[in-house]
Design an enzyme around this catalytic site. Sequence first.
Site, PDB file in Angstrom:
ATOM      1  N   TYR A 147       0.811  -1.219   0.000  1.00 40.47           N
ATOM      2  CA  TYR A 147       0.000   0.000   0.000  1.00 40.47           C
ATOM      3  C   TYR A 147       0.846   1.272   0.000  1.00 40.47           C
ATOM      4  O   TYR A 147       0.387   2.320  -0.452  1.00 40.47           O
ATOM      5  CB  TYR A 147      -0.910   0.033   1.231  1.00 40.47           C
ATOM      6  CG  TYR A 147      -2.139  -0.818   1.117  1.00 40.47           C
ATOM      7  CD1 TYR A 147      -2.050  -2.199   1.110  1.00 40.47           C
ATOM      8  CD2 TYR A 147      -3.395  -0.234   1.032  1.00 40.47           C
ATOM      9  CE1 TYR A 147      -3.180  -2.981   1.013  1.00 40.47           C
ATOM     10  CE2 TYR A 147      -4.530  -1.010   0.940  1.00 40.47           C
ATOM     11  CZ  TYR A 147      -4.423  -2.382   0.927  1.00 40.47           C
ATOM     12  OH  TYR A 147      -5.549  -3.144   0.833  1.00 40.47           O
ATOM     13  N   LYS A 196       3.782 -15.273   3.112  1.00 43.52           N
ATOM     14  CA  LYS A 196       4.033 -16.013   1.864  1.00 43.52           C
ATOM     15  C   LYS A 196       5.550 -16.221   1.797  1.00 43.52           C
ATOM     16  O   LYS A 196       6.228 -15.807   0.842  1.00 43.52           O
ATOM     17  CB  LYS A 196       3.494 -15.189   0.680  1.00 43.52           C
ATOM     18  CG  LYS A 196       3.503 -15.904  -0.650  1.00 43.52           C
ATOM     19  CD  LYS A 196       2.432 -16.972  -0.794  1.00 43.52           C
ATOM     20  CE  LYS A 196       2.599 -17.733  -2.091  1.00 43.52           C
ATOM     21  NZ  LYS A 196       1.762 -18.940  -2.158  1.00 43.52           N
ATOM     22  N   ASP A 228      -2.145 -18.548   1.209  1.00 48.17           N
ATOM     23  CA  ASP A 228      -3.102 -19.282   0.371  1.00 48.17           C
ATOM     24  C   ASP A 228      -3.773 -20.386   1.184  1.00 48.17           C
ATOM     25  O   ASP A 228      -4.986 -20.608   1.092  1.00 48.17           O
ATOM     26  CB  ASP A 228      -2.440 -19.828  -0.916  1.00 48.17           C
ATOM     27  CG  ASP A 228      -1.036 -20.374  -0.717  1.00 48.17           C
ATOM     28  OD1 ASP A 228      -0.493 -20.262   0.404  1.00 48.17           O
ATOM     29  OD2 ASP A 228      -0.464 -20.937  -1.667  1.00 48.17           O
ATOM     30  N   ASP A 252      -6.138  -7.296   4.325  1.00 46.47           N
ATOM     31  CA  ASP A 252      -7.278  -6.701   3.608  1.00 46.47           C
ATOM     32  C   ASP A 252      -8.150  -7.814   3.025  1.00 46.47           C
ATOM     33  O   ASP A 252      -9.374  -7.838   3.202  1.00 46.47           O
ATOM     34  CB  ASP A 252      -6.741  -5.798   2.488  1.00 46.47           C
ATOM     35  CG  ASP A 252      -7.863  -5.145   1.687  1.00 46.47           C
ATOM     36  OD1 ASP A 252      -8.817  -4.663   2.309  1.00 46.47           O
ATOM     37  OD2 ASP A 252      -7.785  -5.130   0.447  1.00 46.47           O
ATOM     38  N   ASP A 256     -11.998  -9.587   4.541  1.00 48.94           N
ATOM     39  CA  ASP A 256     -13.261  -9.641   3.789  1.00 48.94           C
ATOM     40  C   ASP A 256     -13.797 -11.077   3.781  1.00 48.94           C
ATOM     41  O   ASP A 256     -14.996 -11.312   3.917  1.00 48.94           O
ATOM     42  CB  ASP A 256     -13.065  -9.179   2.338  1.00 48.94           C
ATOM     43  CG  ASP A 256     -13.427  -7.705   2.148  1.00 48.94           C
ATOM     44  OD1 ASP A 256     -13.132  -6.910   3.074  1.00 48.94           O
ATOM     45  OD2 ASP A 256     -13.990  -7.350   1.092  1.00 48.94           O
TER      46      ASP A 256
HETATM   47  C1  LIG Z   1     -10.552   1.411   0.578  1.00 48.61           C
HETATM   48  C2  LIG Z   1      -9.279   0.618   0.698  1.00 48.61           C
HETATM   49  C3  LIG Z   1      -8.099   1.501   0.492  1.00 48.61           C
HETATM   50  C4  LIG Z   1      -9.210  -0.128   2.045  1.00 48.61           C
HETATM   51  C5  LIG Z   1      -7.950  -0.974   2.119  1.00 48.61           C
HETATM   52  O1  LIG Z   1      -7.633  -1.689   1.159  1.00 48.61           O
HETATM   53  O2  LIG Z   1      -7.290  -0.946   3.160  1.00 48.61           O
HETATM   54  C6  LIG Z   1     -10.370  -1.045   2.356  1.00 48.61           C
HETATM   55  O3  LIG Z   1     -10.438  -2.135   1.488  1.00 48.61           O
HETATM   56  C7  LIG Z   1     -10.280  -1.533   3.788  1.00 48.61           C
HETATM   57  O4  LIG Z   1     -10.164  -2.735   4.001  1.00 48.61           O
HETATM   58  O5  LIG Z   1     -10.337  -0.686   4.700  1.00 48.61           O
END
Ligand SMILES: CC(C)[C@H](C(=O)O)[C@@H](O)C(=O)O
Length: 362
Positions: A147, A196, A228, A252, A256
């Site tokens: 990032y 990794k 993975d 990240d 999710d």
């Molecule tokens: C919006 C984006 C930059 C952010 C990230 O990747 O960190 C989001 O996906 C999160 O998880 O807060």
Amino acid sequence: MNYKIALIKGDGIGPEIVDEAVKVLNQVGEKYGHTFDYTRVLMGGESIDACGVPLTDEAIAQCKASDSVLMGSIGGNTTTSPWYKLEPSLRPEAGLLKLRKSLGLFANIRPAYLYDELKAACPIKDEIIGDQGFDMVIMRELTGGLYFGERKTVEENGVLKAYDSLTYDENEIRRIAIKGFEIAMKRRKNVISVDKANVLDSSRLWRKVVEEVAKDYPEVTYSHMLVDNCAMQLVKNPGQFDVILTENMFGDILSDEASEITGSIGMLSSASLSETSLGLYEPSHGSAPDIAGTNQANPIATILSAAMMLRYSLNLDKEADAIEAAVKAVLKKGLRTVDIMSEGCTQLGCKEMGDAIAAEIQ
Ligand SMILES: CC(C)[C@H](C(=O)O)[C@@H](O)C(=O)O
Ligand SMILES: NC(=O)c1ccc[n+]([C@@H]2O[C@H](COP(=O)([O-])OP(=O)(O)OC[C@H]3O[C@@H](n4cnc5c(N)ncnc54)[C@H](O)[C@@H]3O)[C@@H](O)[C@H]2O)c1
């Protein structure tokens, strides 16, 4: 007590979910004798439209002058929104990354917990979930790695070539590893560090530093897992995880995935912490442009993020407990937003879910 909260509503569903978190916070204030003074701060698309940039110096100063920052989400539809015609440093996400860096928010805590009441919304088979469910925390490094590495796109010999560099120094790894082991000490004392290391130098350094830090926490059992495999294990056996310690990009993606197995991404809260008490609290999900303005968003992740703010930045543990208990009580009553809806439950909109949780604050 009086607390100063910088409030970033943001884009898409951001304003809707933040309004519900504020409703719940104000109810906590009333019950427990606190006042929360909110300063509206612009970031993301809203700031681009008003100021031409996704985060101004004034906005950063407003956040620094507050006890804490509560945020909704920023960004738009990345294929259709005009914000994505701007150069990358002027797009909504650049504002969020700048804020994380400016406030030194290197430690991102994302708890993924399966409420008993939401087992029907969990996409994983009952025999895997069992009676225990799962209760894990993802400790994501937030100000390093891909990032924040150098990036460029250049033409070489008539061919376009893009570079993104992934760097970590040992100090960046050590401070997040310490946070990971510290939080494990307050939980089930297990860390799985995800990397990794079979391919990346940055992961090999990560492993080395995690092993050094682990020596200071003999009560914590720890192991390494390749990212993975971790992505697979999260759906195969999520109950095995207590603390997942990982770098920025892996965290990240894995968070999710972890959010979806809790029933919905609308359930996953997040705290981004620095070396000081100033933190940024936001749901893990995005601005959900597809449902913005429809009163369908689940505000629970944002409300639980406000609870984390009370706990980690304002030291108000029993008030944080009150919010968490109110969320549980509402779920127990069978109240659901559409994303976590299941048979026999009552469907509510975003606003009504906020009302229901506020009404349960004891
Ligand atoms: C919006 C984006 C930059 C952010 C990230 O990747 O960190 C989001 O996906 C999160 O998880 O807060
Ligand atoms: N921290 C942040 O502000 C943040 C985080 C992730 C993505 N984003 C941004 O959000 C925008 C949209 O990204 P995306 O579509 O990939 O991810 P998203 O998380 O916004 O949405 C993914 C899916 O989840 C649903 N969803 C998300 N939050 C929900 C909620 N609270 N209740 C019910 N359903 C919910 C959406 O409707 C959508 O179908 C992009 O601009 C992205 O950069 C911002």
